[in-house]
Design an enzyme around this catalytic site. Structure first.
Site, PDB file in Angstrom:
ATOM      1  N   GLU A 264      47.144  37.611  30.180  1.00 39.06           N
ATOM      2  CA  GLU A 264      48.423  37.327  30.836  1.00 39.06           C
ATOM      3  C   GLU A 264      48.362  35.954  31.494  1.00 39.06           C
ATOM      4  O   GLU A 264      47.418  35.646  32.219  1.00 39.06           O
ATOM      5  CB  GLU A 264      48.701  38.394  31.899  1.00 39.06           C
TER       6      GLU A 264
ATOM      7  N   LYS B  65      51.607  49.120  36.165  1.00 38.40           N
ATOM      8  CA  LYS B  65      50.694  48.222  36.875  1.00 38.40           C
ATOM      9  C   LYS B  65      50.609  48.702  38.324  1.00 38.40           C
ATOM     10  O   LYS B  65      51.550  48.521  39.100  1.00 38.40           O
ATOM     11  CB  LYS B  65      51.227  46.787  36.803  1.00 38.40           C
TER      12      LYS B  65
ATOM     13  N   GLY C 121      42.640  42.549  43.232  1.00 39.06           N
ATOM     14  CA  GLY C 121      41.336  42.708  43.851  1.00 39.06           C
ATOM     15  C   GLY C 121      40.351  43.529  43.054  1.00 39.06           C
ATOM     16  O   GLY C 121      39.397  44.080  43.616  1.00 39.06           O
TER      17      GLY C 121
ATOM     18  N   GLY D 127      42.097  39.339  37.686  1.00 33.65           N
ATOM     19  CA  GLY D 127      42.392  37.925  37.852  1.00 33.65           C
ATOM     20  C   GLY D 127      41.174  37.148  38.288  1.00 33.65           C
ATOM     21  O   GLY D 127      40.245  36.931  37.503  1.00 33.65           O
ATOM     22  N   SER D 128      41.138  36.756  39.551  1.00 33.64           N
ATOM     23  CA  SER D 128      40.097  35.838  40.018  1.00 33.64           C
ATOM     24  C   SER D 128      38.671  36.363  39.882  1.00 33.64           C
ATOM     25  O   SER D 128      37.761  35.551  39.626  1.00 33.64           O
ATOM     26  CB  SER D 128      40.380  35.416  41.459  1.00 33.64           C
TER      27      SER D 128
END
Length: 221
Positions: A49, A137, A166, A186-187
């Site tokens: 994404e 989600k 997270g 993500g991160s």
């Protein structure tokens, strides 16, 4: 499945259940974001994404959709409006992600694009599915953690939840163990790569996440 061709809902669901992982790319550097998407694809991440709050996000999607191999489908995230859906589809997005129950959910369904719709509460999760979302989600997942997903799965054992927010490697293990159909990361996966950071480190993280997710199966799958 090339990203210029939207996934069918059944195919999207199958990819989620098979790979158990969706990567989330966002950042201020379009070229770095593109390199990140392509690196993730090379490491076997099937669903990537690109968030609309990435600089020139749709340009990144357009370029990535033309360059990734057949094993990866590029989607667009942080989609809020019907216009966002139209622009994402024009750019070659194969799937859509929303942060909440917005008009973009119904617009994605009308456009024939699989949609992962953001929800937090039981009421929102049911509403997302009733609106045509292919999966829910669970966001922000960090608010309740794996225990909250476990509680939600009691009344909704067949609800396809994808925790996002997270989710690190240890969290992914717990969410999948508690019945998540997949995790959105993500991160903890992308790190600083979308800001021009170390692609070798990205590859190493991607391999760990891919291996972890591949090691989980669902009895009902």
């Amino acid at each position: 499945m090339h990203s210029l061709t939207p996934l069918h809902s059944a195919t999207f669901a199958a990819v989620l259940r098979r790979t158990r992982l969706a990567a989330i790319v966002r950042g201020p550097d379009p070229d770095a974001a593109l390199r990140t998407v392509l690196t993730l694809a090379e490491e076997g991440v099937a669903l990537v994404e690109v968030s609309l709050n990435t600089t020139d996000a749709l340009g990144v999607v357009r370029r990535a959709a033309a360059e990734v191999g057949p094993g990866t489908v590029v989607g667009v995230g942080t989609v809020l409006t019907e216009d966002d859906v139209a622009r994402a589809q024009e750019a070659g997005a194969g799937w859509i992600v929303t942060p909440a129950l917005t008009e973009a959910v119904a617009a994605s369904v009308r456009a024939g694009l699989p949609v992962l719709a953001g929800a937090l509460t039981p009421t929102e999760a049911v509403a997302a599915r009733n609106a045509g979302a292919d999966a829910v989600k669970l966001f922000p997942a960090s608010l309740g953690g794996p225990a909250y997903l476990k509680a939600l799965r009691d009344p909704f054992p067949d609800m396809p939840f994808v925790p996002v927010g997270g989710v690190d490697l240890a969290g992914a293990e717990q969410y999948l163990a508690h019945g998540a159909v997949a995790v959105g990361v993500g991160s903890p996966l992308v790190g600083d790569a979308a800001r021009g950071g170390d692609l070798a480190a990205l590859r190493a993280r991607a391999r760990r996440f891919v291996a972890l997710c591949a090691g989980h199966t669902r009895e009902e799958a």
